[in-house]
Write a protein that holds these residues in place. Structure first.
Motif, short mmCIF file in Angstrom:
data_model
loop_
_atom_site.label_atom_id
_atom_site.label_comp_id
_atom_site.label_asym_id
_atom_site.label_seq_id
_atom_site.Cartn_x
_atom_site.Cartn_y
_atom_site.Cartn_z
N UNK A 41 0.88 -1.17 0.00
CA UNK A 41 0.00 0.00 0.00
C UNK A 41 0.92 1.21 0.00
N UNK A 42 1.23 1.74 -1.17
CA UNK A 42 2.27 2.75 -1.33
C UNK A 42 1.76 4.16 -1.02
N UNK A 43 0.68 4.56 -1.67
CA UNK A 43 0.15 5.91 -1.46
C UNK A 43 -1.34 5.94 -1.78
N UNK A 44 -1.96 7.06 -1.43
CA UNK A 44 -3.39 7.22 -1.67
C UNK A 44 -3.60 8.52 -2.44
N UNK A 45 -4.43 8.46 -3.47
CA UNK A 45 -4.82 9.64 -4.24
C UNK A 45 -6.24 10.00 -3.83
N UNK A 46 -6.46 11.28 -3.54
CA UNK A 46 -7.78 11.73 -3.08
C UNK A 46 -8.17 12.98 -3.85
N UNK A 54 -2.02 13.68 -3.03
CA UNK A 54 -1.36 12.39 -2.82
C UNK A 54 -0.90 12.35 -1.37
N UNK A 55 -0.99 11.16 -0.78
CA UNK A 55 -0.52 10.94 0.60
C UNK A 55 0.30 9.66 0.61
N UNK A 56 1.54 9.78 1.05
CA UNK A 56 2.42 8.61 1.17
C UNK A 56 1.95 7.80 2.38
N UNK A 57 1.81 6.50 2.21
CA UNK A 57 1.35 5.62 3.28
C UNK A 57 2.53 4.90 3.94
N UNK A 67 9.94 15.83 -8.45
CA UNK A 67 11.30 15.56 -7.99
C UNK A 67 11.54 15.77 -6.50
N UNK A 68 10.56 16.29 -5.77
CA UNK A 68 10.72 16.52 -4.33
C UNK A 68 9.92 15.49 -3.54
N UNK A 69 10.57 14.86 -2.57
CA UNK A 69 9.89 13.85 -1.77
C UNK A 69 8.84 14.51 -0.87
N UNK A 70 7.66 13.92 -0.80
CA UNK A 70 6.55 14.49 -0.03
C UNK A 70 5.87 13.41 0.79
N UNK A 71 5.17 13.85 1.83
CA UNK A 71 4.29 12.94 2.58
C UNK A 71 2.84 13.20 2.16
#
Length: 164
Positions: A41-46, A54-57, A67-71
């Motif tokens: 379960x990598x990420x969630x799109x809402x 996008x939310x990193x799980x 190119x920038x890492x996000x949560x």
């Protein structure tokens, strides 16, 4: 359909067919990416107010936007979403899916950088300094000790700083 993800390496586009989509390697995911570096379960799109987020799980290889890492981050049309090492161009029209006016501020990123790490951990330095400055010791504390002595330095410190 609420938009699509277009693979930058080539291939078929992925339709964004629901307002909440789970992206990952498992069969139960709405968007399944069959790669070993993609988490189960990598990420969630809402979809929220006409804009995708996008939310990193807590994935192992992370999520990047442009190119920038996000949560957590708002995805604007034309942004590049990277799931592990797999990149997709985000394509949608906000007005067609309910957006009114300019895009809302990306509050999650602003909130993260609006406070220091100590403040977010509940260890606000300014309140600590204020508390310490209002309490005054009865007498100065001497922290000096000679390591060349055979005696225990901690014992010498305690002897020197015992109340009189």
């Amino acid at each position: 359909m609420y938009g699509e993800l277009i693979p930058l390496g080539g291939g078929d586009s992925i339709p964004l067919f629901k307002k909440t989509l789970l992206v990952g390697r498992r069969e139960s995911c709405d968007i399944r990416l069959r790669y070993s570096n993609v988490s189960a379960h990598h990420c969630q799109l809402t979809l929220n107010l006409g804009y995708w987020y996008v939310k990193d799980l807590k994935s192992r290889n992370g999520v990047k936007v442009n190119g920038s890492r996000v949560t957590e981050k708002r995805l604007d049309p034309g942004d590049v979403l990277s799931v592990a090492k797999h990149s997709f161009k985000v394509s949608y029209t906000p007005a067609d899916i309910g957006a009114i006016g300019p895009p809302p501020p990306d509050a999650t990123e602003q909130d993260i950088f609006s406070k220091t790490l100590l403040e977010r951990a509940g260890l606000d330095r300014s309140s600590f300094v204020r508390e310490r400055s209002t309490t005054k010791p009865d007498r100065p504390i001497d922290f000096r000790y000679d390591l060349a002595d055979d005696d225990d330095p901690l014992k010498k410190y305690r002897q020197r700083n015992e109340p009189i």
